[in-house]
Design an enzyme around this catalytic site. Structure first.
Site, PDB file in Angstrom:
ATOM      1  N   SER A 213       0.851  -1.193   0.000  1.00 34.34           N
ATOM      2  CA  SER A 213       0.000   0.000   0.000  1.00 34.34           C
ATOM      3  C   SER A 213       0.889   1.246   0.000  1.00 34.34           C
ATOM      4  O   SER A 213       2.065   1.175  -0.356  1.00 34.34           O
ATOM      5  CB  SER A 213      -0.927  -0.022   1.213  1.00 34.34           C
ATOM      6  OG  SER A 213      -1.890   0.996   1.091  1.00 34.34           O
ATOM      7  N   ASN A 214       0.332   2.377   0.381  1.00 36.29           N
ATOM      8  CA  ASN A 214       1.125   3.610   0.456  1.00 36.29           C
ATOM      9  C   ASN A 214       0.648   4.440   1.641  1.00 36.29           C
ATOM     10  O   ASN A 214      -0.266   4.040   2.357  1.00 36.29           O
ATOM     11  CB  ASN A 214       1.032   4.381  -0.865  1.00 36.29           C
ATOM     12  CG  ASN A 214      -0.409   4.652  -1.224  1.00 36.29           C
ATOM     13  OD1 ASN A 214      -1.110   5.363  -0.512  1.00 36.29           O
ATOM     14  ND2 ASN A 214      -0.880   4.065  -2.313  1.00 36.29           N
ATOM     15  N   ARG A 215       1.234   5.605   1.817  1.00 29.07           N
ATOM     16  CA  ARG A 215       0.981   6.383   3.032  1.00 29.07           C
ATOM     17  C   ARG A 215      -0.251   7.283   2.952  1.00 29.07           C
ATOM     18  O   ARG A 215      -0.479   8.094   3.834  1.00 29.07           O
ATOM     19  CB  ARG A 215       2.189   7.277   3.342  1.00 29.07           C
ATOM     20  CG  ARG A 215       3.429   6.514   3.697  1.00 29.07           C
ATOM     21  CD  ARG A 215       4.549   7.493   4.027  1.00 29.07           C
ATOM     22  NE  ARG A 215       5.823   6.821   4.082  1.00 29.07           N
ATOM     23  CZ  ARG A 215       6.257   6.142   5.121  1.00 29.07           C
ATOM     24  NH1 ARG A 215       5.498   6.032   6.196  1.00 29.07           N
ATOM     25  NH2 ARG A 215       7.437   5.554   5.095  1.00 29.07           N
TER      26      ARG A 215
END
Ligand code: CTP
Length: 417
Positions: A213-215
């Site tokens: 995923s990402n932030r």
């Protein structure tokens, strides 16, 4: 400790109509919240409402006499003077009887007469027991009111005073307050637009417990949805996993993966007049998902094979008809040139470039600085500001491009919440 005034209704005169439902006691809390928000509130009660709660309670809390009787109030012409001064009338709770009177234009008491003489926005927050909400007569009255532009909120599902369970509870106080706030907001220049917003990250599973995923926190996309809604648009929010509450009045579609998000957005493209793609879609996903948790021993972790996800925005750009497409460019350097390149490559109308590595900007923060690049070549550099304020500036920039033709819209989302 005295309550902290929040000033969101400052300077507004609101007429709170209370009709005869057991939920009348909740109108007391609603009145307190309106007063805390700075509103000057006049309360009008029906005869039956006074059997549930004493007018004295509302009188003390509003600081005004409570009007109940058309004939007693006649001397002061309250049925004319109250709505004349009002910025908004909210009837909470609104019984099936009040709903019917408003729909049919009956005027046999102060509250119903006042509704007929008023020209300000009217919000009805129904509460009724025993399946009344589903009765064809109530449905017909609700539909007639909505058709006319009256905001009839849907009652909530849950335990009712009778001990039964069903749809009929007075809508949540925060829903009523946000609806009032949205309708007092001076700027409703997005009425008639249908805005499809994506927000948050996507999760691409490696195995049942791990994902890529990402932030992204989703804050920018949620602020966009809220701003468009408050300015009068109908809004659908397609969101990956976030920890944020759903903005009030927005239709919410929860998704997990890039593939889910792509499907949710493409299937709704024809509904929209504007698409705002604020989601941080994962660009890659594991080629294979392990059905079992991968053990750290063995060879599985030596090399994780990835494949590219579809670029949703490119897909939407190819399939769009008249929709305006807004993309974001999350960058860590050369923001403006990357934003311009993405605008061209993806065939967009506007790109919001932001430096996600800069202090106070980007993922998780409540503020953002951005550079807006539009298809006419205009470049607008915006300093650090709250994401909600930036959302307004982005909507302004979309308007500067000439919003697409407004479609006749029913008074949704109030009918659908
Ligand atoms: N986007 C998309 N589908 C993807 C990836 C991105 O629709 N699979 C959208 C994003 O929602 C954003 C825009 O494309 O509105 C730009 O996303 P960004 O991550 O900044 O750029 P990418 O196109 O992914 O390119 P790169 O990662 O090389 O910067």
């Amino acid at each position: 400790m005295p309550p902290v005034p929040d000033a969101r209704f400052l300077g507004k005169h609101i007429v709170l109509g209370v009709s005869g439902s057991i939920a009348a006691y909740k109108a007391v809390e609603l009145l307190r919240a309106l007063v805390r928000g700075g509103a000057d509130v006049s309360v009008v009660m029906t005869k039956s409402a006074t059997r549930f709660v004493s007018p004295l309670t509302f009188e003390v809390l509003s600081g005004h006499p409570v009007a109940t009787d058309l004939f007693a109030a006649h001397q002061d012409m309250l049925h004319l003077t109250l709505p004349e001064r009002a910025d908004l009338i909210v009837i909470a709770p609104a019984t099936a009887n009040v709903l019917a009177k408003c729909a049919l234009g009956l005027a046999d008491d102060l509250l119903s007469t006042m509704v007929l003489t008023s020209t300000c926005p009217l919000i009805l927050a129904p509460a009724m027991d025993g399946g009344m909400w589903d009765h064809p007569a109530v449905k017909a009255h609700t539909a007639a009111l909505r058709e006319r532009g009256t905001l009839v909120l849907d009652p909530e599902d849950g335990p009712l005073a009778s001990g039964r369970t069903g749809r009929g509870r007075l809508p949540d106080e925060n829903v009523i307050l946000s609806t009032i706030e949205a309708h007092l907001s001076p700027c409703r220049d997005w009425v008639g637009q249908r805005v499809l917003v994506s927000a948050g990250p996507t999760h691409e599973a490696i195995d049942p417990v791990r994902f890529i995923s990402n932030r992204s926190s989703g804050k920018m996309g949620y602020a966009m949805a809220q701003a468009a809604r408050e300015r009068g648009a109908e809004v659908m929010l397609v969101s990956g996993p976030t920890a944020l509450p759903t903005p009030v009045g927005v239709e919410f579609i929860q998704v997990l993966t890039a593939e889910d998000m792509g499907k949710a957005l493409t299937s709704r493209l024809s509904w929209a007049t504007v698409v705002i793609m604020a989601a941080a879609v994962a660009d890659f996903r594991p080629t294979r998902q392990s059905p079992e948790k991968l053990k750290k021993t063995g060879t599985a972790w030596k090399r994780l094979e990835l494949e590219q996800t579809d670029d949703i925005l490119e897909l939407l750009s190819r399939r769009r008809t008249s929709q305006i497409l807004v993309g974001f460019a999350a960058e860590t350097q050369a923001v403006e040139s990357h934003a311009k390149e993405k605008l061209r490559r993806k065939g967009l109308d506007l790109v919001v470039g932001n430096n996600v590595a800069a202090e106070g900007s980007g993922f998780g923060s409540d503020t953002n600085a951005a550079v807006l690049v539009d298809r006419e070549g205009r470049v607008t550099r915006l300093d650090l500001m709250p994401k909600r304020a930036l959302a307004d500036r982005i909507l302004d920039a979309v308007q500067a491009l000439g919003t697409p033709a407004k479609r006749a819209a029913p008074p949704y989302p109030f009918g659908k919440m």
